[in-house]
Design a protein around this motif. Sequence first.
Motif, PDB file in Angstrom:
ATOM      1  N   ALA A 194       0.919  -1.189   0.115  1.00 14.19           N
ATOM      2  CA  ALA A 194       0.303   0.219   0.015  1.00 14.19           C
ATOM      3  C   ALA A 194       0.932   1.092   0.007  1.00 14.19           C
ATOM      4  CB  ALA A 194      -0.885  -0.049   1.300  1.00 14.19           C
ATOM      5  N   THR A 195       2.606   1.206  -0.476  1.00 14.21           N
ATOM      6  CA  THR A 195       2.829   2.681  -0.890  1.00 14.21           C
ATOM      7  C   THR A 195       3.188   2.857  -2.636  1.00 14.21           C
ATOM      8  OG1 THR A 195       5.493   1.183  -1.036  1.00 14.21           O
ATOM      9  CG2 THR A 195       3.705   2.009   1.390  1.00 14.21           C
ATOM     10  N   PRO A 196       3.540   3.559  -3.016  1.00 16.82           N
ATOM     11  CA  PRO A 196       3.955   3.912  -4.643  1.00 16.82           C
ATOM     12  C   PRO A 196       4.891   3.263  -4.890  1.00 16.82           C
ATOM     13  CG  PRO A 196       2.991   5.664  -3.289  1.00 16.82           C
ATOM     14  CD  PRO A 196       3.538   4.537  -2.151  1.00 16.82           C
ATOM     15  N   GLU A 197       5.825   2.844  -3.990  1.00 16.37           N
ATOM     16  CA  GLU A 197       6.959   2.192  -4.231  1.00 16.37           C
ATOM     17  C   GLU A 197       7.272   0.464  -4.250  1.00 16.37           C
ATOM     18  OE1 GLU A 197       7.971   5.930  -2.445  1.00 16.37           O
ATOM     19  OE2 GLU A 197       6.860   4.316  -1.193  1.00 16.37           O
ATOM     20  N   ASP A 198       5.813  -0.200  -3.941  1.00 14.81           N
ATOM     21  CA  ASP A 198       5.219  -1.232  -3.906  1.00 14.81           C
ATOM     22  C   ASP A 198       4.634  -2.072  -5.353  1.00 14.81           C
ATOM     23  OD1 ASP A 198       4.507  -4.223  -3.404  1.00 14.81           O
ATOM     24  OD2 ASP A 198       2.647  -3.910  -2.810  1.00 14.81           O
ATOM     25  N   PRO A 199       5.180  -2.504  -6.389  1.00 14.00           N
ATOM     26  CA  PRO A 199       4.816  -3.323  -7.483  1.00 14.00           C
ATOM     27  C   PRO A 199       3.647  -3.755  -7.649  1.00 14.00           C
ATOM     28  CG  PRO A 199       7.124  -4.470  -6.842  1.00 14.00           C
ATOM     29  CD  PRO A 199       6.826  -2.858  -6.054  1.00 14.00           C
ATOM     30  N   ALA A 200       3.603  -4.411  -6.068  1.00 16.23           N
ATOM     31  CA  ALA A 200       2.481  -5.821  -5.641  1.00 16.23           C
ATOM     32  C   ALA A 200       1.172  -4.497  -5.591  1.00 16.23           C
ATOM     33  CB  ALA A 200       2.478  -6.830  -5.026  1.00 16.23           C
ATOM     34  N   SER A 201       1.042  -3.164  -5.323  1.00 19.01           N
ATOM     35  CA  SER A 201       0.180  -2.772  -4.587  1.00 19.01           C
ATOM     36  C   SER A 201      -0.739  -1.942  -5.882  1.00 19.01           C
ATOM     37  CB  SER A 201       0.195  -1.495  -3.715  1.00 19.01           C
ATOM     38  OG  SER A 201       0.571  -2.590  -2.706  1.00 19.01           O
ATOM     39  N   SER A 202      -1.566  -2.139  -6.966  1.00 17.34           N
ATOM     40  CA  SER A 202      -1.622  -0.900  -7.490  1.00 17.34           C
ATOM     41  C   SER A 202      -2.611  -0.116  -7.653  1.00 17.34           C
ATOM     42  CB  SER A 202      -3.531  -1.966  -8.575  1.00 17.34           C
ATOM     43  OG  SER A 202      -4.584  -2.388  -7.164  1.00 17.34           O
ATOM     44  N   ARG A 203      -2.851   1.320  -8.393  1.00 21.65           N
ATOM     45  CA  ARG A 203      -2.719   2.296  -7.867  1.00 21.65           C
ATOM     46  C   ARG A 203      -4.266   3.123  -8.313  1.00 21.65           C
ATOM     47  NH1 ARG A 203       2.325   3.518 -10.614  1.00 21.65           N
ATOM     48  NH2 ARG A 203       4.034   3.198  -8.996  1.00 21.65           N
ATOM     49  N   LEU A 204      -4.949   3.688  -7.621  1.00 25.47           N
ATOM     50  CA  LEU A 204      -6.006   4.309  -8.815  1.00 25.47           C
ATOM     51  C   LEU A 204      -6.202   4.261  -9.612  1.00 25.47           C
ATOM     52  CD1 LEU A 204      -9.715   5.219  -7.795  1.00 25.47           C
ATOM     53  CD2 LEU A 204      -8.479   6.900  -6.663  1.00 25.47           C
ATOM     54  N   GLY A 205      -7.015   4.147 -10.758  1.00 21.65           N
ATOM     55  CA  GLY A 205      -7.065   4.524 -12.492  1.00 21.65           C
ATOM     56  C   GLY A 205      -6.471   4.102 -12.569  1.00 21.65           C
ATOM     57  N   GLU A 206      -4.873   3.244 -12.054  1.00 22.99           N
ATOM     58  CA  GLU A 206      -4.225   1.643 -12.999  1.00 22.99           C
ATOM     59  C   GLU A 206      -5.244   0.861 -13.240  1.00 22.99           C
ATOM     60  OE1 GLU A 206      -0.309   0.400 -12.499  1.00 22.99           O
ATOM     61  OE2 GLU A 206      -1.069   0.471 -10.894  1.00 22.99           O
ATOM     62  N   THR A 207      -5.520   0.222 -14.651  1.00 27.12           N
ATOM     63  CA  THR A 207      -6.139  -0.849 -15.153  1.00 27.12           C
ATOM     64  C   THR A 207      -5.750  -1.673 -14.479  1.00 27.12           C
ATOM     65  OG1 THR A 207      -5.453  -0.766 -17.301  1.00 27.12           O
ATOM     66  CG2 THR A 207      -7.253   0.283 -16.998  1.00 27.12           C
ATOM     67  N   PHE A 208      -5.926  -3.022 -15.065  1.00 23.62           N
ATOM     68  CA  PHE A 208      -5.149  -4.054 -14.744  1.00 23.62           C
ATOM     69  C   PHE A 208      -4.344  -4.536 -15.659  1.00 23.62           C
ATOM     70  CE2 PHE A 208      -4.601  -8.755 -16.076  1.00 23.62           C
ATOM     71  CZ  PHE A 208      -4.368  -9.208 -14.591  1.00 23.62           C
ATOM     72  N   TRP A 209      -4.430  -4.110 -16.963  1.00 20.55           N
ATOM     73  CA  TRP A 209      -3.495  -4.613 -17.687  1.00 20.55           C
ATOM     74  C   TRP A 209      -2.176  -2.749 -18.047  1.00 20.55           C
ATOM     75  CZ3 TRP A 209      -5.096  -8.861 -19.486  1.00 20.55           C
ATOM     76  CH2 TRP A 209      -6.547  -9.109 -19.419  1.00 20.55           C
ATOM     77  N   ALA A 210      -2.131  -2.243 -16.904  1.00 20.04           N
ATOM     78  CA  ALA A 210      -1.635  -1.317 -17.241  1.00 20.04           C
ATOM     79  C   ALA A 210      -0.625  -2.163 -15.928  1.00 20.04           C
ATOM     80  CB  ALA A 210      -1.922   0.280 -16.824  1.00 20.04           C
ATOM     81  N   PHE A 211      -1.392  -2.663 -14.764  1.00 21.84           N
ATOM     82  CA  PHE A 211      -0.941  -2.702 -13.689  1.00 21.84           C
ATOM     83  C   PHE A 211       0.243  -4.349 -14.162  1.00 21.84           C
ATOM     84  CE2 PHE A 211      -1.695  -6.359 -10.513  1.00 21.84           C
ATOM     85  CZ  PHE A 211      -0.713  -5.041  -9.435  1.00 21.84           C
ATOM     86  N   TRP A 212       0.019  -4.769 -14.634  1.00 21.09           N
ATOM     87  CA  TRP A 212       0.555  -6.629 -14.973  1.00 21.09           C
ATOM     88  C   TRP A 212       2.039  -6.479 -15.175  1.00 21.09           C
ATOM     89  CZ3 TRP A 212       2.686  -9.000 -19.031  1.00 21.09           C
ATOM     90  CH2 TRP A 212       2.678 -10.785 -18.194  1.00 21.09           C
ATOM     91  N   PRO A 213       2.149  -5.639 -16.437  1.00 20.17           N
ATOM     92  CA  PRO A 213       3.396  -5.590 -16.825  1.00 20.17           C
ATOM     93  C   PRO A 213       4.784  -4.911 -15.791  1.00 20.17           C
ATOM     94  CG  PRO A 213       1.875  -3.528 -18.488  1.00 20.17           C
ATOM     95  CD  PRO A 213       1.664  -4.657 -17.275  1.00 20.17           C
ATOM     96  N   ARG A 214       3.822  -3.943 -15.068  1.00 20.74           N
ATOM     97  CA  ARG A 214       4.158  -2.843 -13.853  1.00 20.74           C
ATOM     98  C   ARG A 214       5.014  -3.589 -12.916  1.00 20.74           C
ATOM     99  NH1 ARG A 214       3.628  -0.259  -9.345  1.00 20.74           N
ATOM    100  NH2 ARG A 214       0.939  -0.769  -8.964  1.00 20.74           N
ATOM    101  N   THR A 215       3.623  -4.453 -12.732  1.00 20.67           N
ATOM    102  CA  THR A 215       4.187  -5.825 -11.682  1.00 20.67           C
ATOM    103  C   THR A 215       4.877  -6.624 -11.580  1.00 20.67           C
ATOM    104  OG1 THR A 215       3.194  -6.620  -9.719  1.00 20.67           O
ATOM    105  CG2 THR A 215       1.997  -7.188 -11.593  1.00 20.67           C
TER     106      THR A 215
END
Length: 408
Positions: A194-215
């Motif tokens: 639950a911090t911006p530094e965590d690749p496994a915590s998604s952000r408000l407005g971030e789609t799953f498809w944008a989250f997937w490569p980041r995480t």
Amino acid sequence: MSSAEVVPDSPVSEWRDKKRYWWMLGMFVPGAMIIVLGLAVLFNQLGWNAATHVLWWAGPILVYILIPLIDIFLGPDGENPPEEWMERLENDKYYSYILYAYIPLQYITFFMAMYLISADSISWIGYENGLSLVDKIGLAVSISFVGGIGINTAHELGHKKENLERWLSKITLAQSFYGHFYVEHNRGHHVRVATPEDPASSRLGETFWAFWPRTVWGSLTSAWHIEKTRFQRMNKSHWTIKNDVLNAWLMSVALFGVTIAIFGWQVLPYIILQAILGFSLLEVVNYLEHYGLKRQKTASGRYERCAPSHSWNSDHICTNVFLYHLQRHSDHHAYPTRRYQILRSWDGAPSLPSGYASMIVLAYFPPIWRRVMDKRVVAHYEGDLTRANVHPKKVDKYYAKYGVTANS
């Protein structure tokens, strides 16, 4: 009322875990593929040849359709073990044996699928010329759910202190080639959750498809950095079999190498497909667990301690059983080594509108996901999105939409 204060329906001395034998349903996921094989034989004997083609897609049918429907029908769980029973449940090996039993079933299913995919003829089922391409893809997709839910089994085992359970965790992760999860989740995600530094915590407005490569990339590089740093502190090279990322990856290399040696190179595309879909199932669960939630920084500049308010929870009973209480996520972050059978539901934690299985489907469709979840994040922070974990590229858009200024 806190979760620890929940009063059981019966006196403490008479309390029993009503889900005690329901936990065995977790083994139904790998076991289902063995059942599918038997049904395929039966259907072909009955002349229902067309129906057998549906059977190979049993994995997504079970996870995306049947479990969500059962969740809706059965509703919430609603029961926590009384405090006096915690130690007794914690030490009851029956619950551990259920986890252990998943692993051989997982690999029986995996090798069975590879055999069916590679066989030129499986006349004993009714396929004289082997499975069609669509059937093979369906079977690979189905076993990806076995591997993906196996990651959750590995998650439960990897948090424990016993060496046997930690090694079993890595073995379970081998099918999805996601052994670095063992390092990143325990020593990365649980620190930065639950911090911006965590690749496994998604952000408000971030789609799953944008989250997937980041995480996916962020978790891999984080795990490698964590292990490299550990060996640097010991003044040793991280290029060693003792590196928990390397030895976990080598298990996957060995598994895939043996599989190709037995069944031939033609199974390689299906091995890759099931691995990608398997770890993607984990990542979509990661996506919904902390969406938009953020720990605030204290006067010292450090993040506040993780609290129940930093995880999205659900307590629908069917998914609870299949995912070993993973939905009681706040309690898991508060007590990472606590075994699944004694994880508690927190009244004050933010709640999803349905079980994880249902929410996974919504996550695949960003407009629907945003319509359902964005308002819940806004309500959780009482309209002050400066306290939320907002996608950096969407900050201005969300602030404008909800009437928030950067200094409010």
